[in-house]
Write a protein that holds these residues in place. Structure first.
Motif, PDB file in Angstrom:
ATOM      1  N   ALA A  15       0.819  -1.218   0.000  1.00 24.45           N
ATOM      2  CA  ALA A  15       0.000   0.000   0.000  1.00 24.45           C
ATOM      3  C   ALA A  15       0.847   1.260   0.000  1.00 24.45           C
ATOM      4  O   ALA A  15       0.397   2.308  -0.493  1.00 24.45           O
ATOM      5  CB  ALA A  15      -0.925  -0.003   1.212  1.00 24.45           C
ATOM      6  N   THR A  16       2.052   1.185   0.541  1.00 23.06           N
ATOM      7  CA  THR A  16       2.898   2.381   0.645  1.00 23.06           C
ATOM      8  C   THR A  16       3.918   2.476  -0.481  1.00 23.06           C
ATOM      9  O   THR A  16       4.731   3.409  -0.495  1.00 23.06           O
ATOM     10  CB  THR A  16       3.624   2.411   2.002  1.00 23.06           C
ATOM     11  OG1 THR A  16       4.395   1.209   2.169  1.00 23.06           O
ATOM     12  CG2 THR A  16       2.627   2.522   3.145  1.00 23.06           C
ATOM     13  N   ALA A  17       3.886   1.525  -1.423  1.00 30.52           N
ATOM     14  CA  ALA A  17       4.784   1.574  -2.588  1.00 30.52           C
ATOM     15  C   ALA A  17       4.168   2.510  -3.627  1.00 30.52           C
ATOM     16  O   ALA A  17       3.709   2.086  -4.687  1.00 30.52           O
ATOM     17  CB  ALA A  17       4.993   0.182  -3.146  1.00 30.52           C
ATOM     18  N   THR A  18       4.143   3.772  -3.308  1.00 31.05           N
ATOM     19  CA  THR A  18       3.462   4.772  -4.127  1.00 31.05           C
ATOM     20  C   THR A  18       4.206   6.088  -4.033  1.00 31.05           C
ATOM     21  O   THR A  18       4.983   6.317  -3.088  1.00 31.05           O
ATOM     22  CB  THR A  18       2.005   4.964  -3.622  1.00 31.05           C
ATOM     23  OG1 THR A  18       1.383   6.017  -4.345  1.00 31.05           O
ATOM     24  CG2 THR A  18       1.968   5.301  -2.137  1.00 31.05           C
ATOM     25  N   GLU A  19       3.983   6.951  -5.008  1.00 31.47           N
ATOM     26  CA  GLU A  19       4.556   8.292  -4.944  1.00 31.47           C
ATOM     27  C   GLU A  19       3.660   9.249  -4.160  1.00 31.47           C
ATOM     28  O   GLU A  19       4.044  10.390  -3.891  1.00 31.47           O
ATOM     29  CB  GLU A  19       4.782   8.829  -6.356  1.00 31.47           C
ATOM     30  CG  GLU A  19       5.837   8.048  -7.146  1.00 31.47           C
ATOM     31  CD  GLU A  19       6.086   8.621  -8.516  1.00 31.47           C
ATOM     32  OE1 GLU A  19       5.407   9.611  -8.871  1.00 31.47           O
ATOM     33  OE2 GLU A  19       6.961   8.094  -9.219  1.00 31.47           O
ATOM     34  N   ARG A  20       2.463   8.805  -3.803  1.00 31.33           N
ATOM     35  CA  ARG A  20       1.562   9.638  -3.013  1.00 31.33           C
ATOM     36  C   ARG A  20       2.032   9.722  -1.558  1.00 31.33           C
ATOM     37  O   ARG A  20       2.663   8.811  -1.044  1.00 31.33           O
ATOM     38  CB  ARG A  20       0.145   9.062  -3.030  1.00 31.33           C
ATOM     39  CG  ARG A  20      -0.557   9.156  -4.377  1.00 31.33           C
ATOM     40  CD  ARG A  20      -1.878   8.422  -4.333  1.00 31.33           C
ATOM     41  NE  ARG A  20      -2.618   8.547  -5.574  1.00 31.33           N
ATOM     42  CZ  ARG A  20      -3.564   9.439  -5.800  1.00 31.33           C
ATOM     43  NH1 ARG A  20      -3.896  10.308  -4.848  1.00 31.33           N
ATOM     44  NH2 ARG A  20      -4.191   9.484  -6.958  1.00 31.33           N
ATOM     45  N   PHE A  21       1.703  10.836  -0.915  1.00 31.37           N
ATOM     46  CA  PHE A  21       1.945  10.967   0.523  1.00 31.37           C
ATOM     47  C   PHE A  21       0.958  10.051   1.251  1.00 31.37           C
ATOM     48  O   PHE A  21      -0.232  10.023   0.936  1.00 31.37           O
ATOM     49  CB  PHE A  21       1.748  12.417   0.955  1.00 31.37           C
ATOM     50  CG  PHE A  21       2.146  12.681   2.383  1.00 31.37           C
ATOM     51  CD1 PHE A  21       3.453  12.985   2.694  1.00 31.37           C
ATOM     52  CD2 PHE A  21       1.213  12.628   3.406  1.00 31.37           C
ATOM     53  CE1 PHE A  21       3.834  13.235   4.014  1.00 31.37           C
ATOM     54  CE2 PHE A  21       1.580  12.874   4.720  1.00 31.37           C
ATOM     55  CZ  PHE A  21       2.896  13.175   5.020  1.00 31.37           C
ATOM     56  N   VAL A  22       1.450   9.312   2.239  1.00 24.32           N
ATOM     57  CA  VAL A  22       0.643   8.308   2.933  1.00 24.32           C
ATOM     58  C   VAL A  22       0.183   8.835   4.285  1.00 24.32           C
ATOM     59  O   VAL A  22       1.000   9.272   5.101  1.00 24.32           O
ATOM     60  CB  VAL A  22       1.452   7.013   3.138  1.00 24.32           C
ATOM     61  CG1 VAL A  22       0.658   6.001   3.979  1.00 24.32           C
ATOM     62  CG2 VAL A  22       1.826   6.397   1.796  1.00 24.32           C
ATOM     63  N   ILE A  23      -1.121   8.819   4.526  1.00 25.39           N
ATOM     64  CA  ILE A  23      -1.687   9.072   5.851  1.00 25.39           C
ATOM     65  C   ILE A  23      -2.241   7.750   6.358  1.00 25.39           C
ATOM     66  O   ILE A  23      -3.148   7.181   5.741  1.00 25.39           O
ATOM     67  CB  ILE A  23      -2.805  10.125   5.808  1.00 25.39           C
ATOM     68  CG1 ILE A  23      -2.254  11.472   5.323  1.00 25.39           C
ATOM     69  CG2 ILE A  23      -3.446  10.288   7.192  1.00 25.39           C
ATOM     70  CD1 ILE A  23      -3.325  12.532   5.126  1.00 25.39           C
ATOM     71  N   GLN A  24      -1.679   7.253   7.442  1.00 20.58           N
ATOM     72  CA  GLN A  24      -2.134   5.984   8.015  1.00 20.58           C
ATOM     73  C   GLN A  24      -2.947   6.305   9.268  1.00 20.58           C
ATOM     74  O   GLN A  24      -2.578   7.162  10.054  1.00 20.58           O
ATOM     75  CB  GLN A  24      -0.921   5.097   8.343  1.00 20.58           C
ATOM     76  CG  GLN A  24      -1.252   3.645   8.587  1.00 20.58           C
ATOM     77  CD  GLN A  24      -1.747   3.388  10.003  1.00 20.58           C
ATOM     78  OE1 GLN A  24      -1.299   4.039  10.949  1.00 20.58           O
ATOM     79  NE2 GLN A  24      -2.677   2.461  10.157  1.00 20.58           N
ATOM     80  N   LEU A  25      -4.068   5.613   9.450  1.00 22.28           N
ATOM     81  CA  LEU A  25      -5.047   5.993  10.470  1.00 22.28           C
ATOM     82  C   LEU A  25      -4.860   5.339  11.837  1.00 22.28           C
ATOM     83  O   LEU A  25      -5.791   5.316  12.634  1.00 22.28           O
ATOM     84  CB  LEU A  25      -6.457   5.695   9.958  1.00 22.28           C
ATOM     85  CG  LEU A  25      -6.946   6.578   8.810  1.00 22.28           C
ATOM     86  CD1 LEU A  25      -8.342   6.166   8.367  1.00 22.28           C
ATOM     87  CD2 LEU A  25      -6.931   8.049   9.195  1.00 22.28           C
ATOM     88  N   GLY A  26      -3.677   4.841  12.122  1.00 20.53           N
ATOM     89  CA  GLY A  26      -3.414   4.340  13.467  1.00 20.53           C
ATOM     90  C   GLY A  26      -3.602   2.846  13.619  1.00 20.53           C
ATOM     91  O   GLY A  26      -4.090   2.153  12.733  1.00 20.53           O
ATOM     92  N   ASP A  27      -3.216   2.334  14.805  1.00 17.69           N
ATOM     93  CA  ASP A  27      -3.163   0.898  15.082  1.00 17.69           C
ATOM     94  C   ASP A  27      -2.236   0.208  14.092  1.00 17.69           C
ATOM     95  O   ASP A  27      -2.604  -0.738  13.394  1.00 17.69           O
ATOM     96  CB  ASP A  27      -4.559   0.272  15.094  1.00 17.69           C
ATOM     97  CG  ASP A  27      -5.294   0.496  16.413  1.00 17.69           C
ATOM     98  OD1 ASP A  27      -4.761   1.238  17.268  1.00 17.69           O
ATOM     99  OD2 ASP A  27      -6.377  -0.061  16.590  1.00 17.69           O
ATOM    100  N   LEU A  28      -1.004   0.682  14.072  1.00 18.65           N
ATOM    101  CA  LEU A  28       0.038   0.042  13.280  1.00 18.65           C
ATOM    102  C   LEU A  28       0.395  -1.329  13.836  1.00 18.65           C
ATOM    103  O   LEU A  28       0.775  -2.219  13.067  1.00 18.65           O
ATOM    104  CB  LEU A  28       1.295   0.923  13.290  1.00 18.65           C
ATOM    105  CG  LEU A  28       1.260   2.182  12.428  1.00 18.65           C
ATOM    106  CD1 LEU A  28       2.344   3.146  12.882  1.00 18.65           C
ATOM    107  CD2 LEU A  28       1.449   1.818  10.966  1.00 18.65           C
TER     108      LEU A  28
END
Length: 218
Positions: A15-28
């Motif tokens: 999901a993070t293999a992208t050129e977009r900035f990533v906002i993750q919503l917690g509970d990593l």
């Protein structure tokens, strides 16, 4: 934007293999197979300024444990701690604590608001509160959502969604924490004022899968 990960590293890497900035919503962390690897990847995103994470209740528990606080017996948290203290991860415990300390408890960008647990009207005018600080109504809502005070048969608090009716028209609130979907896709609900909530917890690390949504105009 990426929902709850819970240590499910492989899809999080995808999901993070992208050129977009990533906002993750917690509970990593917790529950899934590789909480240490998940936290390490998130820290890489932070250090390269390619992403951030909103503080979730499981991340907060990890932060409190890393502060040396005595917490009740919690096998998923204990496994997360075991992993991140493995020698091959070096100073990951320190980096994880610093990242948790700096993580916002909510984030507003235009007509979009990102928060782990649930929306509170104070989030419209108040800066995010420190996640490891004193508990308050907005902070509790941000981390844990809204509860009835009763316990469910599975031992978890019973949750309610009346906060959706307080989202202003034209605003979208993206949350994790509460697994509501019945079809494997993020669950959307519009409240009485016309605002929308999007629930992104699809059970990653707990037998489900990871959700992510591309957002072009927050």
């Amino acid at each position: 934007m990426v929902g709850d990960v819970h240590g499910d590293l492989h899809p999080f890497r995808h999901a993070t293999a992208t050129e977009r900035f990533v906002i993750q919503l917690g509970d990593l962390v917790d529950h899934g197979p590789d909480s240490a690897g998940t936290m390490e990847l998130m820290i890489d995103l932070l250090e390269s300024q390619r992403g951030l994470f909103i503080l979730g209740n499981h991340d907060r528990k990890l932060g409190r444990a890393l502060e040396g606080r005595r917490l009740r017996h919690d096998p998923p948290l204990e496994e997360t701690l075991r992993q991140i203290f493995l020698p091959e991860y070096g100073d990951l415990p320190h980096k994880a604590y610093e990242a948790i300390l700096r993580a916002p408890t909510w984030l507003r960008l235009g007509r979009s608001l990102f928060v782990h647990g649930g929306f509170h009207t104070a989030m419209l005018s108040q800066s995010p509160l420190p996640g490891l600080g004193e508990m308050s109504a907005p902070l509790s809502r941000a981390l844990f959502g809204e509860t009835t005070g009763r316990m469910q048969p599975d031992g978890y608090p019973e949750r309610r969604l009346t906060w959706i009716n307080r989202i202003p028209e034209g605003m979208t609130v993206y949350v994790g924490h509460d697994r509501r979907s019945t079809d494997g896709r993020p669950w959307r609900r519009t409240g009485r004022l016309g605002g929308t909530a999007v629930f992104t917890d699809l059970g990653a690390g707990k037998g489900g899968h990871l959700a992510w949504i591309d957002i072009n105009e927050p």
